[in-house]
Design an enzyme around this catalytic site. Structure first.
Site, PDB file in Angstrom:
ATOM      1  N   ALA A  16      53.186  76.541  70.000  1.00 46.32           N
ATOM      2  CA  ALA A  16      53.881  75.610  70.598  1.00 46.32           C
ATOM      3  C   ALA A  16      54.121  75.547  72.099  1.00 46.32           C
ATOM      4  CB  ALA A  16      55.531  75.380  69.842  1.00 46.32           C
ATOM      5  N   SER A  18      52.141  74.954  74.446  1.00 47.44           N
ATOM      6  CA  SER A  18      51.414  73.778  75.087  1.00 47.44           C
ATOM      7  C   SER A  18      50.645  72.956  74.070  1.00 47.44           C
ATOM      8  CB  SER A  18      50.433  74.558  76.103  1.00 47.44           C
ATOM      9  OG  SER A  18      49.370  75.210  75.317  1.00 47.44           O
ATOM     10  N   GLY A  19      50.013  72.012  74.546  1.00 47.98           N
ATOM     11  CA  GLY A  19      49.308  71.032  73.841  1.00 47.98           C
ATOM     12  C   GLY A  19      50.081  70.425  72.686  1.00 47.98           C
ATOM     13  N   TYR A 157      34.663  79.513  67.416  1.00 47.16           N
ATOM     14  CA  TYR A 157      35.639  78.516  67.023  1.00 47.16           C
ATOM     15  C   TYR A 157      35.379  77.713  65.839  1.00 47.16           C
ATOM     16  CZ  TYR A 157      39.053  74.726  67.845  1.00 47.16           C
ATOM     17  OH  TYR A 157      40.229  73.944  67.733  1.00 47.16           O
TER      18      TYR A 157
END
Length: 339
Positions: A16, A18-19, A157
């Site tokens: 939480a 960022s972004g 990823y």
């Protein structure tokens, strides 16, 4: 399955600082939810909680590295200890390495898996006992369109997000078999304008970018808020993600060919960046990236089909209307009618 209105919920948001996670925390708090926020960056969490409290919202933070199950469990434990229950768990924490596969070390690949896949697993393990205790609730996992279609230069990823999809499918069926009213949602964002590309490790010699176009984080947060009240299996955020999903189903070989042309140059900017530059792979990123948006406002486009997915009666009405139109056209065609 019925979920509580957001203003009656206790929500834990992981990743939480960022972004997407940061905006989600702000929006949940604005809607009246009690919010527990977690990440590795204490400066980012402190500034977030202060912002929430400044408009009268209720929030607390826990510092946690999601690769460590005990630290993730502490998020759930503290949430219930402070607020009495847990209704919704939103898991957005992720990291990555942008590089050709042969340039990625085993330690780097493993770290991406530990954070981006195992972190999600740890989150569900920590939250599920409390959701069962409450008798209902929502697990909302931020996956990616890379869970549908892998991209070059992002092998760890993409592998992690494919793993998230498999894990959630298995868990969802187990809960269904037990008749437990717990919603399990996979939200699959398209390319989103967050600080992700500022923070991840790169070995490209330049600052990386997603393959344009971008969407703003708000479209993903809209999906999170919707699925916190409306049980939803999958939600692709951003029209380009839906197009990619369809193309991948129709012809993976076609997508291979497209990505072979645009996938590698499309993830490179012209801004030099050393692989020794600070990143968030093994440690928190520098505090300047504890913000919602990234650097690509100029590449952002709107999305149109998300609204239909959040308004199913309209969506299926439009589909039925289109189907009737096609049927009418076909019904009026006869051999020899062509001009």
């Amino acid at each position: 399955m019925q979920l509580k209105p957001i203003n009656q919920q206790v929500v834990a948001i992981v990743g939480a600082s960022s972004g997407i996670g940061r905006e989600a925390a702000l929006r949940f708090a604005q809607r009246g939810a009690k919010v527990m926020v977690a990440a590795r960056s204490e400066p980012g969490l402190k500034s977030l909680v202060e912002e929430i409290q400044s408009f009268g919202g209720e929030a607390t933070y826990v510092i946690a590295d999601v690769s460590d199950f005990e630290q993730v469990k502490a998020i759930a434990d503290k949430t219930v200890a402070l607020y009495g229950r847990l209704d919704t768990w939103v898991h957005a924490a992720a990291t990555g390495v942008l590089a050709p596969f042969e340039n990625i070390t085993p330690e780097e690949f493993q770290r991406v898996i530990d954070v981006t896949l195992m972190g999600q697993v740890h989150g569900a393990m920590a939250a599920l006992p409390y959701l069962k205790q409450e008798g209902r609730g929502a697990l909302i996992h931020i996956s990616s369109v890379e869970g549908v279609r892998a991209l070059p230069l992002q092998s760890p990823y993409s592998a992690a997000k494919h793993g998230v999809e498999g894990f959630l499918e298995a868990l969802r069926v187990e809960l269904q078999h037990e008749n437990l009213p717990i919603s399990v949602t996979s939200i699959k964002p398209s390319v989103i304008n967050t600080p992700y590309y500022n923070k991840v490790r790169t070995k490209l010699g330049v600052k990386p970018t997603g393959i344009p176009p971008y969407y703003q984080p708000s479209i993903v947060v809209d999906a999170i808020l919707y699925t916190a009240e409306h049980p939803t299996r999958d939600f692709i955020a951003g029209d380009v993600g839906r197009i990619l999903d369809v193309l991948q189903r129709l012809s993976p070989e076609l997508v291979d060919s497209i990505l072979a042309v645009i996938g590698i140059p499309g993830q490179r900017t012209n801004e030099p960046k050393s692989e020794d530059a600070p990143d968030n792979l093994f440690a928190p990123a520098i505090p300047e990236y504890d913000r919602v948006k990234g650097d690509f406002d100029h590449l952002v486009i709107p999305t149109f089909l998300d609204w239909f997915d959040m308004n199913p009666p309209v969506k299926w009405g439009a589909v039925a209307f289109a189907a009737l139109g096609v049927a009418a056209l076909l019904g009026g065609w006869r051999p020899g009618n062509d001009v």
